[in-house]
Every structure is written in structure tokens, then in C-alpha cells.
Design a protein around this motif. Structure first.
Motif, short mmCIF file in Angstrom:
data_model
loop_
_atom_site.label_atom_id
_atom_site.label_comp_id
_atom_site.label_asym_id
_atom_site.label_seq_id
_atom_site.Cartn_x
_atom_site.Cartn_y
_atom_site.Cartn_z
N TYR A 156 52.61 -48.58 0.52
CA TYR A 156 51.48 -49.48 0.70
C TYR A 156 51.95 -50.93 0.50
O TYR A 156 52.70 -51.22 -0.42
N ASN A 157 51.48 -51.82 1.38
CA ASN A 157 51.90 -53.22 1.33
C ASN A 157 51.03 -53.96 0.31
O ASN A 157 50.03 -54.55 0.65
N PHE A 158 51.45 -53.90 -0.98
CA PHE A 158 50.58 -54.42 -2.04
C PHE A 158 50.71 -55.92 -2.22
O PHE A 158 49.91 -56.53 -2.90
N VAL A 159 51.73 -56.57 -1.62
CA VAL A 159 51.93 -58.01 -1.82
C VAL A 159 51.18 -58.82 -0.79
O VAL A 159 50.75 -59.94 -1.07
N SER A 160 50.98 -58.28 0.41
CA SER A 160 50.43 -59.10 1.49
C SER A 160 49.00 -59.50 1.20
O SER A 160 48.21 -58.74 0.63
N ASN A 161 48.67 -60.75 1.57
CA ASN A 161 47.34 -61.35 1.38
C ASN A 161 46.94 -61.45 -0.08
O ASN A 161 45.75 -61.57 -0.40
N SER A 162 47.93 -61.39 -1.01
CA SER A 162 47.57 -61.47 -2.43
C SER A 162 47.72 -62.89 -2.96
O SER A 162 47.22 -63.19 -4.04
N GLY A 163 48.40 -63.77 -2.26
CA GLY A 163 48.46 -65.16 -2.67
C GLY A 163 49.75 -65.57 -3.35
O GLY A 163 50.01 -66.74 -3.49
N GLY A 164 50.54 -64.62 -3.81
CA GLY A 164 51.76 -64.96 -4.54
C GLY A 164 52.93 -65.21 -3.61
O GLY A 164 52.76 -65.73 -2.50
N LEU A 165 54.13 -64.85 -4.08
CA LEU A 165 55.31 -64.99 -3.26
C LEU A 165 55.24 -64.02 -2.08
O LEU A 165 54.94 -62.85 -2.27
N PHE A 166 55.48 -64.50 -0.89
CA PHE A 166 55.34 -63.76 0.36
C PHE A 166 53.93 -63.23 0.57
O PHE A 166 53.73 -62.30 1.33
N GLY A 167 52.96 -63.82 -0.10
CA GLY A 167 51.63 -63.22 -0.08
C GLY A 167 50.57 -64.00 0.64
O GLY A 167 49.41 -63.62 0.63
N SER A 168 50.91 -65.14 1.27
CA SER A 168 49.85 -65.90 1.92
C SER A 168 49.51 -65.27 3.26
O SER A 168 50.39 -64.75 3.94
N PRO A 169 48.24 -65.29 3.65
CA PRO A 169 47.85 -64.68 4.93
C PRO A 169 48.34 -65.49 6.11
O PRO A 169 48.50 -66.71 6.02
N THR A 170 48.58 -64.81 7.21
CA THR A 170 49.05 -65.50 8.41
C THR A 170 47.88 -65.80 9.34
O THR A 170 46.82 -65.19 9.23
N THR A 171 48.09 -66.76 10.23
CA THR A 171 47.06 -67.09 11.22
C THR A 171 47.00 -65.97 12.25
O THR A 171 48.03 -65.52 12.72
N ILE A 172 45.78 -65.54 12.58
CA ILE A 172 45.64 -64.50 13.58
C ILE A 172 45.85 -65.12 14.96
O ILE A 172 45.29 -66.18 15.25
N GLY A 173 46.64 -64.47 15.78
CA GLY A 173 46.91 -64.99 17.11
C GLY A 173 48.29 -65.61 17.19
O GLY A 173 49.14 -65.37 16.34
N VAL A 174 48.50 -66.41 18.23
CA VAL A 174 49.80 -67.01 18.44
C VAL A 174 49.98 -68.17 17.46
O VAL A 174 49.15 -69.07 17.40
N ASN A 175 51.04 -68.13 16.65
CA ASN A 175 51.29 -69.21 15.69
C ASN A 175 52.80 -69.33 15.48
O ASN A 175 53.54 -68.37 15.73
N PRO A 176 53.27 -70.50 15.04
CA PRO A 176 54.72 -70.68 14.89
C PRO A 176 55.34 -69.83 13.79
O PRO A 176 56.55 -69.62 13.78
N GLY A 177 54.57 -69.35 12.84
CA GLY A 177 55.11 -68.47 11.83
C GLY A 177 55.36 -69.18 10.52
O GLY A 177 55.79 -70.33 10.48
N ASP A 178 55.08 -68.49 9.42
CA ASP A 178 55.28 -69.03 8.08
C ASP A 178 56.16 -68.05 7.33
O ASP A 178 55.92 -66.84 7.36
N LEU A 179 57.20 -68.58 6.66
CA LEU A 179 58.14 -67.68 5.99
C LEU A 179 57.50 -66.99 4.80
O LEU A 179 57.91 -65.93 4.38
N ASN A 180 56.45 -67.60 4.25
CA ASN A 180 55.84 -67.08 3.01
C ASN A 180 54.77 -66.05 3.31
O ASN A 180 53.75 -65.99 2.65
#
Lengths: 88, 159
Positions: free
Chosen positions: B95-119
Motif C-alpha cells: 500500500y502506498n502510505f506516503v503519497s498525498n500525506s504531505g511529508g517527504l515525497f508526499g505532496s499531491p501531483t497536478t491531475i493532467g499534463v504537468n511538468p512534474g514535481d520530484l517531491n
């Protein structure tokens, strides 16, 4: 004695392949696309990663990657065990 | 391969080696944004090891590339991968417990076409790094062991 048998088997196999080729649907149109649509629509929101392929490989189907890693580990163990006498 | 290759090849290898390493680690670190990932980046880094091995010969390289260290790194990578899988056991295995949680590697990504965020990416990014470590160490161990064995066999046959 054996040749007619092989010939008949070949004919059957060829007919099977031709039938399969005729019945094939156009490229890129799967018969059931529910899962593909789900991945494409929800992968970015659920896992917060842009790369949907990596999302499937590392998240939705992580057991596959675990198996791949284990296979690689086993290959290394095998090679090191095979050359342990020579490389000493 | 005992003495290594000529001076031209050595100079070019010392020039290119760092760039190959950087590119390999770039592919590993950006696995959740761009095409590539742990396996591909690890293979690129291992190809840099193979280049070094071919150019400089087995004898000179063994002080830089230790087989035991690479072996430990390989086990560490696989154990890290399984650990990340087990840490999500509050919901399910993997289970992906880190995603969308706000911490390291946890910030949500923009839905759709976007340049990409490493975090972004959660455990996907962490697992990419673990698998990359495992693959680069595993292929390095394979290349190093087989070249040392070939060297030893050559020396035995000459005697």
C-alpha cells in the motif's frame, strides 16, 4: 508413415492460426478496457506520480516487481556460488 | 585484459564515467516522473562499472570496486524494498502510505499534463531508489565476479 500425420497436424495448426488472425480485433482496442480506463483516470490522483507505467509496476502490481528483484538476487547468488572456487 | 587498454581509451573512460553515473542516478531518481526507473537506471550505472572494468583491467579495479561491498548493497536494496512493502501493511501489502500525506515525497501531483514535481510519488520514488541500488549492485557483482574468474582461469592456463 509418420509424414501424413505431421502434414495433417500442420494443416490444422495453419487453419487455427488463420482463423485467429481473421478474428483479431484492431490494434490498440482491447476487448475489456475497464482496468485500463481505471488506471489512466485514477493513477495520478491515487498515487501522486506522473508516470503511470511506474505506478502500475511499483504500486498496483508490486508483487511482480518483488518477484523480479528476487529473480535478480537469485541469479547473483547462483553466479557467486558457481565461481566461488575459481575467483578465490 | 590483464594490463587494461591503451592511454586513449583510459582518458576517454575517465571523461565519460562520471557522466554515465550521473545519468544513471538521474534515471533512478526521476523514475516516478519520466520514463525509466530503478531497473533501467541501475543497468546504466552497472554499464559504467563494466566500462571501467574493460578499460582498466581486473587487477587495478579491485581496489575501487569491492565485491563484498556491492554484495552488501544488493541485499540492502532488496531488504529496503520489502520493508517499504511491509510498512504499508496497515491497509494492504504494497500500500502506498506516503503519497498525498504531505511529508517527504508526499505532496499531491497536478491531475493532467504537468511538468512534474520530484517531491511526489510516495513509496514509488522510495522503491525506485531501493530497486536501483539492488540492480546496480547485482549487475556489478555479476560483471566483477565473472571477470575475476576469467582472469584467474587465464593465469592458470598460462602456467
Amino acid at each position: 508413415m509418420k509424414k501424413p500425420v505431421f502434414f495433417i497436424a500442420f494443416i490444422f495448426f495453419l487453419a487455427f492460426m488463420v482463423l485467429a488472425a481473421i478474428g483479431m480485433r484492431p490494434f490498440g482496442e482491447p476487448s475489456i478496457s475497464n482496468m485500463d480506463d481505471y488506471f489512466i483516470e485514477n493513477a495520478q490522483a491515487e498515487t501522486a506520480a506522473n508516470n503511470v507505467v511506474t505506478t502500475i509496476v511499483f504500486d498496483y502490481r508490486g508483487f511482480d516487481t518483488l518477484g523480479e528483484g528476487t529473480v535478480l538476487f537469485t541469479a547473483v547468488v547462483g553466479i557467486v556460488a558457481l565461481f566461488r572456487e575459481v575467483a578465490k | 585484459m590483464i594490463g587494461g587498454m591503451s592511454r586513449i581509451v583510459r582518458t576517454m573512460t575517465t571523461l565519460i564515467f562520471g557522466f554515465i553515473l550521473v545519468y544513471g542516478f538521474y534515471v533512478i531518481a526521476h523514475g516516478h516522473i519520466s520514463p525509466g526507473g530503478g531497473f533501467q537506471g541501475g543497468a546504466i550505472v552497472a554499464s559504467a562499472f563494466a566500462l571501467l572494468l574493460v578499460t582498466y583491467g581486473t587487477d587495478q579495479i579491485q581496489s575501487y570496486l569491492s565485491k563484498d561491498l556491492l554484495s552488501i548493497l544488493e541485499s540492502t536494496g532488496l531488504v529496503l524494498f520489502i520493508t517499504f512493502a511491509f510498512l504499508g501493511l496497515g491497509a494492504t501489502f504494497f500500500y502506498n502510505f506516503v503519497s498525498n500525506s504531505g511529508g517527504l515525497f508526499g505532496s499531491p501531483t497536478t491531475i493532467g499534463v504537468n511538468p512534474g514535481d520530484l517531491n511526489t510519488g510516495g513509496t514509488i520514488a522510495l522503491m525506485n531508489m531501493a530497486v536501483g541500488l539492488e540492480v546496480l549492485a547485482a549487475l556489478g557483482v555479476i560483471v566483477l565476479t565473472m571477470s575475476v574468474a576469467a582472469e584467474t582461469i587465464q593465469k592458470k592456463e598460462k602456467q
